[in-house]
Design a protein around this motif. Structure first.
Motif, PDB file in Angstrom:
ATOM      1  N   GLN A   1       0.829  -1.188   0.000  1.00 23.96           N
ATOM      2  CA  GLN A   1       0.000   0.000   0.000  1.00 23.96           C
ATOM      3  C   GLN A   1       0.868   1.243   0.000  1.00 23.96           C
ATOM      4  OE1 GLN A   1      -2.805  -0.143   3.214  1.00 23.96           O
ATOM      5  NE2 GLN A   1      -4.121  -1.584   2.153  1.00 23.96           N
ATOM      6  N   MET A   2       0.237   2.340  -0.396  1.00 31.28           N
ATOM      7  CA  MET A   2       0.955   3.602  -0.473  1.00 31.28           C
ATOM      8  C   MET A   2       0.252   4.634   0.397  1.00 31.28           C
ATOM      9  SD  MET A   2       1.618   3.816  -4.555  1.00 31.28           S
ATOM     10  CE  MET A   2       2.905   5.038  -4.368  1.00 31.28           C
ATOM     11  N   GLN A   3       0.998   5.642   0.791  1.00 29.85           N
ATOM     12  CA  GLN A   3       0.400   6.806   1.454  1.00 29.85           C
ATOM     13  C   GLN A   3       0.219   7.890   0.402  1.00 29.85           C
ATOM     14  OE1 GLN A   3       2.991   7.665   4.806  1.00 29.85           O
ATOM     15  NE2 GLN A   3       1.578   6.593   6.163  1.00 29.85           N
ATOM     16  N   LEU A   4      -0.977   8.450   0.355  1.00 33.50           N
ATOM     17  CA  LEU A   4      -1.335   9.423  -0.672  1.00 33.50           C
ATOM     18  C   LEU A   4      -1.841  10.702  -0.014  1.00 33.50           C
ATOM     19  CD1 LEU A   4      -3.333   6.959  -2.971  1.00 33.50           C
ATOM     20  CD2 LEU A   4      -0.941   7.639  -3.207  1.00 33.50           C
ATOM     21  N   VAL A   5      -1.392  11.835  -0.512  1.00 30.75           N
ATOM     22  CA  VAL A   5      -1.811  13.127   0.026  1.00 30.75           C
ATOM     23  C   VAL A   5      -2.203  14.036  -1.135  1.00 30.75           C
ATOM     24  CG1 VAL A   5      -1.161  15.137   1.379  1.00 30.75           C
ATOM     25  CG2 VAL A   5      -0.266  12.876   1.998  1.00 30.75           C
ATOM     26  N   GLU A   6      -3.479  14.436  -1.145  1.00 28.19           N
ATOM     27  CA  GLU A   6      -3.978  15.324  -2.195  1.00 28.19           C
ATOM     28  C   GLU A   6      -3.824  16.782  -1.789  1.00 28.19           C
ATOM     29  OE1 GLU A   6      -7.108  11.900  -1.922  1.00 28.19           O
ATOM     30  OE2 GLU A   6      -5.972  13.182  -0.552  1.00 28.19           O
ATOM     31  N   SER A   7      -3.754  17.630  -2.805  1.00 29.67           N
ATOM     32  CA  SER A   7      -3.752  19.077  -2.590  1.00 29.67           C
ATOM     33  C   SER A   7      -4.287  19.751  -3.840  1.00 29.67           C
ATOM     34  CB  SER A   7      -2.334  19.582  -2.270  1.00 29.67           C
ATOM     35  OG  SER A   7      -1.454  19.306  -3.337  1.00 29.67           O
ATOM     36  N   GLY A   8      -4.596  21.040  -3.705  1.00 27.14           N
ATOM     37  CA  GLY A   8      -4.989  21.814  -4.867  1.00 27.14           C
ATOM     38  C   GLY A   8      -6.471  22.089  -5.005  1.00 27.14           C
ATOM     39  N   GLY A   9      -7.282  21.533  -4.112  1.00 30.42           N
ATOM     40  CA  GLY A   9      -8.707  21.809  -4.192  1.00 30.42           C
ATOM     41  C   GLY A   9      -9.024  23.246  -3.818  1.00 30.42           C
TER      42      GLY A   9
END
Length: 122
Positions: free
Chosen positions: A1-9
């Motif tokens: 599994q990976m750690q994912l972090v979104e941005s830009g909303g």
């Protein structure tokens, strides 16, 4: 599994543009299919776009020609460029990953980010 972090909303007017970013952990990023899903208010999570390990792209019909998914394997990043935004694009957008095989069902993905809110005003 990976750690994912979104941005830009954020908030954008109808017809405007926004670029979402997703930063992924792990040394084998280039073996993962990356995807964007969204969950509109009061609705179920739905597929938006995916990009294969070979950078083939897939889109749900409603965003074809307006959204572009891309990846940068050197930076472990995936992006969603949203152009000609519509009020019906308003949702929480999630980045997701799975190994090797592209899928459009949320239950096929095993790593998820926390989500980023996109609001398109009319």
């Amino acid at each position: 599994q990976m750690q994912l972090v979104e941005s830009g909303g954020g908030l954008v007017q109808a017809g405007g543009s926004l670029r979402l970013s997703c930063a992924a952990s792990g040394r084998t990023f280039n073996t993962y299919v990356m995807a964007w899903f969204r969950q509109p208010p009061g609705k179920e999570r739905e597929f938006v776009a995916a990009i294969s390990v070979g950078s083939t792209t897939y889109y749900t019909e409603s965003v074809k020609g307006r959204f572009t998914i891309s990846r940068d394997n050197a930076k472990n990043m995936v992006y969603l460029q949203m152009n000609s935004a519509k009020p019906e694009d308003t949702a929480v957008y999630y980045c997701a990953s799975r190994r090797i095989i592209v899928a459009t069902s949320a239950r096929e993905y095993d790593s998820w980010g926390q989500g980023t809110q996109v609001t398109v005003s009319s």
